[in-house]
Write a protein that holds these residues in place. Structure first.
Motif, mmCIF file in Angstrom:
data_model
loop_
_atom_site.group_PDB
_atom_site.id
_atom_site.type_symbol
_atom_site.label_atom_id
_atom_site.label_comp_id
_atom_site.label_asym_id
_atom_site.label_seq_id
_atom_site.Cartn_x
_atom_site.Cartn_y
_atom_site.Cartn_z
ATOM 1 N N ALA A 23 0.910 -1.227 -0.048
ATOM 2 C CA ALA A 23 0.114 0.041 0.156
ATOM 3 C C ALA A 23 0.654 1.361 0.113
ATOM 4 C CB ALA A 23 -0.844 -0.015 1.197
ATOM 5 N N ILE A 24 0.701 2.231 -0.835
ATOM 6 C CA ILE A 24 1.445 3.382 -0.864
ATOM 7 C C ILE A 24 0.911 4.200 0.335
ATOM 8 C CG2 ILE A 24 1.420 5.544 -2.190
ATOM 9 C CD1 ILE A 24 2.523 3.177 -3.920
ATOM 10 N N PRO A 25 1.823 4.813 1.159
ATOM 11 C CA PRO A 25 3.218 5.215 0.940
ATOM 12 C C PRO A 25 4.386 4.244 1.258
ATOM 13 C CG PRO A 25 2.709 6.171 2.722
ATOM 14 C CD PRO A 25 1.350 5.532 2.292
ATOM 15 N N GLN A 26 3.760 2.693 1.521
ATOM 16 C CA GLN A 26 4.699 1.780 2.053
ATOM 17 C C GLN A 26 5.427 1.262 0.388
ATOM 18 O OE1 GLN A 26 5.536 0.527 4.956
ATOM 19 N NE2 GLN A 26 4.163 2.036 6.071
ATOM 20 N N MET A 27 6.791 0.995 0.569
ATOM 21 C CA MET A 27 7.764 0.690 -0.493
ATOM 22 C C MET A 27 8.630 -0.501 0.035
ATOM 23 S SD MET A 27 6.976 1.999 -3.487
ATOM 24 C CE MET A 27 6.125 3.502 -3.955
ATOM 25 N N GLU A 28 8.989 -1.440 -0.951
ATOM 26 C CA GLU A 28 9.723 -2.549 -0.723
ATOM 27 C C GLU A 28 11.299 -1.948 -0.054
ATOM 28 O OE1 GLU A 28 10.259 -4.612 -4.372
ATOM 29 O OE2 GLU A 28 8.091 -5.043 -4.303
ATOM 30 N N ASN A 29 11.823 -0.959 -0.737
ATOM 31 C CA ASN A 29 13.016 -0.332 -0.439
ATOM 32 C C ASN A 29 13.138 1.082 -1.026
ATOM 33 O OD1 ASN A 29 13.876 -0.669 -3.165
ATOM 34 N ND2 ASN A 29 14.481 -2.956 -2.718
ATOM 35 N N PHE A 30 14.504 1.768 -0.645
ATOM 36 C CA PHE A 30 14.854 2.762 -1.374
ATOM 37 C C PHE A 30 14.930 3.036 -2.807
ATOM 38 C CE2 PHE A 30 17.519 3.842 2.709
ATOM 39 C CZ PHE A 30 16.219 4.710 3.486
ATOM 40 N N ALA A 31 15.458 1.990 -3.384
ATOM 41 C CA ALA A 31 15.458 2.112 -5.061
ATOM 42 C C ALA A 31 14.087 1.989 -5.793
ATOM 43 C CB ALA A 31 16.317 1.001 -5.416
ATOM 44 N N THR A 32 13.037 1.099 -5.075
ATOM 45 C CA THR A 32 11.881 0.877 -5.563
ATOM 46 C C THR A 32 11.275 2.286 -5.219
ATOM 47 O OG1 THR A 32 11.814 -1.293 -4.941
ATOM 48 C CG2 THR A 32 9.706 -0.328 -5.370
ATOM 49 N N GLY A 58 25.320 2.567 4.225
ATOM 50 C CA GLY A 58 25.320 1.402 4.640
ATOM 51 C C GLY A 58 24.718 0.088 4.576
ATOM 52 N N LEU A 59 24.868 -0.934 4.926
ATOM 53 C CA LEU A 59 24.158 -2.106 4.642
ATOM 54 C C LEU A 59 22.959 -2.358 5.542
ATOM 55 C CD1 LEU A 59 26.897 -4.693 3.785
ATOM 56 C CD2 LEU A 59 25.270 -3.516 2.341
ATOM 57 N N LYS A 60 22.905 -1.917 6.713
ATOM 58 C CA LYS A 60 21.749 -2.401 7.750
ATOM 59 C C LYS A 60 21.392 -1.043 8.576
ATOM 60 C CE LYS A 60 22.799 -7.206 8.214
ATOM 61 N NZ LYS A 60 22.668 -8.441 8.705
ATOM 62 N N GLN A 61 21.882 0.019 8.123
ATOM 63 C CA GLN A 61 21.443 1.238 8.812
ATOM 64 C C GLN A 61 20.208 1.995 8.178
ATOM 65 O OE1 GLN A 61 23.090 3.181 11.450
ATOM 66 N NE2 GLN A 61 21.597 4.438 11.069
ATOM 67 N N LYS A 62 19.213 2.001 9.278
ATOM 68 C CA LYS A 62 17.978 3.051 8.763
ATOM 69 C C LYS A 62 18.280 4.300 8.733
ATOM 70 C CE LYS A 62 14.722 -0.473 9.993
ATOM 71 N NZ LYS A 62 13.215 -0.749 10.026
ATOM 72 N N SER A 63 17.775 4.856 7.684
ATOM 73 C CA SER A 63 18.169 6.318 7.502
ATOM 74 C C SER A 63 16.744 6.998 6.838
ATOM 75 C CB SER A 63 19.221 6.212 6.087
ATOM 76 O OG SER A 63 20.339 5.471 6.579
ATOM 77 N N THR A 64 17.237 8.390 7.045
ATOM 78 C CA THR A 64 16.073 9.047 6.021
ATOM 79 C C THR A 64 16.852 9.995 4.940
ATOM 80 O OG1 THR A 64 15.112 9.767 8.243
ATOM 81 C CG2 THR A 64 14.692 11.211 6.496
ATOM 82 N N LEU A 65 16.129 9.528 3.611
ATOM 83 C CA LEU A 65 16.513 10.142 2.597
ATOM 84 C C LEU A 65 15.847 11.449 2.105
ATOM 85 C CD1 LEU A 65 17.199 7.235 0.027
ATOM 86 C CD2 LEU A 65 18.929 8.193 1.636
ATOM 87 N N ILE A 66 16.651 12.554 1.796
ATOM 88 C CA ILE A 66 15.937 13.742 1.337
ATOM 89 C C ILE A 66 16.298 13.999 0.081
ATOM 90 C CG2 ILE A 66 15.733 16.289 2.016
ATOM 91 C CD1 ILE A 66 16.957 15.802 4.849
ATOM 92 N N VAL A 67 15.356 13.605 -0.928
ATOM 93 C CA VAL A 67 15.645 13.534 -2.228
ATOM 94 C C VAL A 67 15.170 14.823 -3.170
ATOM 95 C CG1 VAL A 67 15.345 12.095 -4.221
ATOM 96 C CG2 VAL A 67 15.575 11.153 -1.979
ATOM 97 N N PRO A 68 16.029 15.466 -3.606
ATOM 98 C CA PRO A 68 15.733 16.508 -4.455
ATOM 99 C C PRO A 68 14.896 16.143 -5.854
ATOM 100 C CG PRO A 68 17.683 17.002 -3.509
ATOM 101 C CD PRO A 68 17.528 15.641 -3.137
ATOM 102 N N GLU A 149 13.886 0.321 4.812
ATOM 103 C CA GLU A 149 15.196 0.581 5.304
ATOM 104 C C GLU A 149 15.001 2.241 5.971
ATOM 105 O OE1 GLU A 149 17.205 -0.990 1.169
ATOM 106 O OE2 GLU A 149 15.999 0.531 0.973
ATOM 107 N N GLY A 150 13.889 2.759 5.711
ATOM 108 C CA GLY A 150 13.754 4.077 6.557
ATOM 109 C C GLY A 150 12.835 4.875 5.461
ATOM 110 N N MET A 151 12.833 6.419 5.745
ATOM 111 C CA MET A 151 11.962 7.099 5.257
ATOM 112 C C MET A 151 12.605 7.960 3.879
ATOM 113 S SD MET A 151 9.094 6.952 6.921
ATOM 114 C CE MET A 151 8.327 8.385 6.033
ATOM 115 N N VAL A 152 11.747 8.172 3.036
ATOM 116 C CA VAL A 152 12.080 9.059 1.660
ATOM 117 C C VAL A 152 11.215 10.215 1.742
ATOM 118 C CG1 VAL A 152 12.279 8.905 -0.749
ATOM 119 C CG2 VAL A 152 12.927 6.914 0.614
ATOM 120 N N TYR A 153 12.046 11.414 1.732
ATOM 121 C CA TYR A 153 11.193 12.597 1.688
ATOM 122 C C TYR A 153 11.702 13.252 0.423
ATOM 123 C CZ TYR A 153 9.950 12.119 6.404
ATOM 124 O OH TYR A 153 9.384 11.504 7.506
#
Length: 159
Positions: A23-32, A58-68, A149-153
């Motif tokens: 369900a959006i906004p859930q995604m499989e991973n950052f790349a998806t 990193g491989l297992k670090q949960k992160s927040t991406l701020i994507v322009p 993996e975390g959040m994408v904004y």
């Protein structure tokens, strides 16, 4: 030639699709999430030429991406952007990317209560919630996604 090769590699890497049960906004991973959102090709290419997402977060670090968005990167100007995208400038690419990553997964509610966040690059960025819109400095969040993996904004300006 290397940019073309990196782009092709990136397209193959990002070739997975979001499962129909997600369900959006859930995604499989950052790349998806980045692929599905669209308008983030520049960010995706920077990651690919700089060594990939594991190199960044990193491989297992949960992160927040701020994507322009691509539009935000285009505002930097063609010469600057071409120089940044040069495969020989991985250090500059990684520096740019680290300005847009927080080393923990943070919800918008938690971010709004923090006031400021520190990126992997060490920059302190003010965060505010104004009329139900989240801002990182002057960059307005236009969409957000959660992944394991975390959040994408997705934001409208480069930090």
């Amino acid at each position: 030639m290397r940019i073309v090769t990196s782009t092709l590699f990136l397209l193959l890497l990002l070739g997975t699709s979001c499962s129909t049960g997600s369900a959006i906004p859930q995604m499989e991973n950052f790349a998806t999430a980045l692929k599905k959102v669209g308008n983030t090709t520049t960010y995706q290419m920077l990651i690919a030429t700089a060594g990939g997402m594991p190199q960044l977060v990193g491989l297992k670090q949960k992160s927040t991406l701020i994507v322009p968005t691509d539009d935000a990167y285009n505002k930097l100007g063609g010469v600057f952007l071409m120089d940044l995208m040069d495969p020989n400038h991985t250090s500059a690419q990684m520096t740019m990317l680290k300005k847009h990553v927080i080393k923990e997964a943070l919800s918008s509610k938690k971010l709004a209560g923090m006031g400021t966040v520190t990126t992997l690059e060490g920059n302190s960025i003010p965060v505010k919630l104004e009329s139900n819109v989240l801002y990182f400095g002057d960059a307005q969040v236009i969409s957000s996604w959660q992944t394991p993996e975390g959040m994408v904004y997705i934001v409208n300006k480069v930090l």
